[in-house]
Design a protein around this motif. Structure first.
Motif, mmCIF file in Angstrom:
data_model
loop_
_atom_site.group_PDB
_atom_site.id
_atom_site.type_symbol
_atom_site.label_atom_id
_atom_site.label_comp_id
_atom_site.label_asym_id
_atom_site.label_seq_id
_atom_site.Cartn_x
_atom_site.Cartn_y
_atom_site.Cartn_z
ATOM 1 N N THR A 1 39.686 36.352 39.069
ATOM 2 C CA THR A 1 39.577 37.298 40.182
ATOM 3 C C THR A 1 39.836 38.714 39.691
ATOM 4 O OG1 THR A 1 40.272 35.612 41.758
ATOM 5 C CG2 THR A 1 40.507 37.901 42.447
ATOM 6 N N MET A 2 40.855 38.880 38.832
ATOM 7 C CA MET A 2 41.162 40.197 38.271
ATOM 8 C C MET A 2 40.012 40.687 37.391
ATOM 9 S SD MET A 2 42.992 42.863 37.901
ATOM 10 C CE MET A 2 44.654 42.578 38.443
ATOM 11 N N ILE A 3 39.443 39.801 36.590
ATOM 12 C CA ILE A 3 38.319 40.184 35.734
ATOM 13 C C ILE A 3 37.148 40.667 36.586
ATOM 14 C CG2 ILE A 3 36.526 39.268 34.188
ATOM 15 C CD1 ILE A 3 38.781 37.521 32.932
ATOM 16 N N GLU A 4 36.833 39.940 37.626
ATOM 17 C CA GLU A 4 35.724 40.343 38.501
ATOM 18 C C GLU A 4 36.026 41.671 39.198
ATOM 19 O OE1 GLU A 4 32.508 39.296 38.979
ATOM 20 O OE2 GLU A 4 33.074 38.263 37.142
ATOM 21 N N HIS A 5 37.266 41.851 39.625
ATOM 22 C CA HIS A 5 37.659 43.108 40.276
ATOM 23 C C HIS A 5 37.494 44.280 39.305
ATOM 24 C CE1 HIS A 5 39.883 46.073 42.547
ATOM 25 N NE2 HIS A 5 40.656 46.257 41.485
ATOM 26 N N LEU A 6 38.010 44.132 38.088
ATOM 27 C CA LEU A 6 37.912 45.206 37.102
ATOM 28 C C LEU A 6 36.460 45.467 36.704
ATOM 29 C CD1 LEU A 6 40.981 44.411 34.823
ATOM 30 C CD2 LEU A 6 40.753 46.271 36.473
ATOM 31 N N ARG A 7 35.673 44.410 36.581
ATOM 32 C CA ARG A 7 34.264 44.565 36.238
ATOM 33 C C ARG A 7 33.537 45.370 37.321
ATOM 34 N NH1 ARG A 7 29.468 42.472 37.229
ATOM 35 N NH2 ARG A 7 30.237 41.002 38.778
ATOM 36 N N HIS A 8 33.840 45.041 38.576
ATOM 37 C CA HIS A 8 33.227 45.765 39.698
ATOM 38 C C HIS A 8 33.667 47.232 39.698
ATOM 39 C CE1 HIS A 8 31.206 46.297 43.430
ATOM 40 N NE2 HIS A 8 32.298 46.448 44.128
ATOM 41 N N GLU A 9 34.955 47.474 39.456
ATOM 42 C CA GLU A 9 35.473 48.848 39.400
ATOM 43 C C GLU A 9 34.809 49.631 38.267
ATOM 44 O OE1 GLU A 9 37.605 50.597 41.441
ATOM 45 O OE2 GLU A 9 37.285 48.849 42.716
ATOM 46 N N LEU A 10 34.613 48.968 37.126
ATOM 47 C CA LEU A 10 33.978 49.628 35.990
ATOM 48 C C LEU A 10 32.537 50.014 36.327
ATOM 49 C CD1 LEU A 10 34.417 50.548 33.075
ATOM 50 C CD2 LEU A 10 33.671 48.279 32.335
ATOM 51 N N LEU A 11 31.831 49.121 36.985
ATOM 52 C CA LEU A 11 30.460 49.445 37.398
ATOM 53 C C LEU A 11 30.438 50.632 38.356
ATOM 54 C CD1 LEU A 11 28.987 45.869 37.926
ATOM 55 C CD2 LEU A 11 28.371 47.515 36.131
ATOM 56 N N LYS A 12 31.404 50.645 39.286
ATOM 57 C CA LYS A 12 31.474 51.737 40.253
ATOM 58 C C LYS A 12 31.775 53.078 39.584
ATOM 59 C CE LYS A 12 34.468 51.139 43.483
ATOM 60 N NZ LYS A 12 35.299 50.755 44.624
ATOM 61 N N ILE A 13 32.755 53.076 38.679
ATOM 62 C CA ILE A 13 33.201 54.327 38.072
ATOM 63 C C ILE A 13 32.142 54.907 37.133
ATOM 64 C CG2 ILE A 13 34.431 53.366 36.092
ATOM 65 C CD1 ILE A 13 36.637 55.388 36.538
ATOM 66 N N THR A 14 31.333 54.031 36.512
ATOM 67 C CA THR A 14 30.306 54.535 35.592
ATOM 68 C C THR A 14 29.108 55.137 36.322
ATOM 69 O OG1 THR A 14 29.353 52.317 35.353
ATOM 70 C CG2 THR A 14 30.938 53.027 33.669
ATOM 71 N N GLU A 15 29.062 54.972 37.624
ATOM 72 C CA GLU A 15 28.000 55.636 38.395
ATOM 73 C C GLU A 15 28.241 57.144 38.453
ATOM 74 O OE1 GLU A 15 27.847 53.865 42.254
ATOM 75 O OE2 GLU A 15 27.139 51.934 41.489
#
Length: 80
Positions: free
Chosen positions: A17-31
């Protein structure tokens, strides 16, 4: 699913769950930020640490020390 497999899955669930959360945050921040941006690099390093932990758990190898995980989880927490 056997009891052992179920318990293993339940123990790994918060990690994935943490990995998926961080992955999603990383995708968001790189926008909005460059891949070289400090916040992006720190978030990527946090994600890497959790992925390594998940791989170690799955392989049955040595687990990451709690201090290592705490250190990994503190990367960029103020900026993200």
């Amino acid at each position: 699913m056997t009891v052992l497999a179920y318990n293993s899955y339940r123990n790994e669930e918060p990690l994935y769950t943490m990995i998926e959360h961080l992955r999603h945050e990383l995708l968001k921040i790189t926008e909005h930020k460059s891949f070289c941006d400090r916040d992006v690099v720190e978030l990527s390093q946090r994600l890497d640490a959790y992925i390594v932990l998940a791989q170690r758990q799955k392989a049955g190898g040595p687990r990451m020390e709690s201090r290592e995980l705490h250190h990994a989880s503190s990367y960029g927490s103020a900026g993200v």
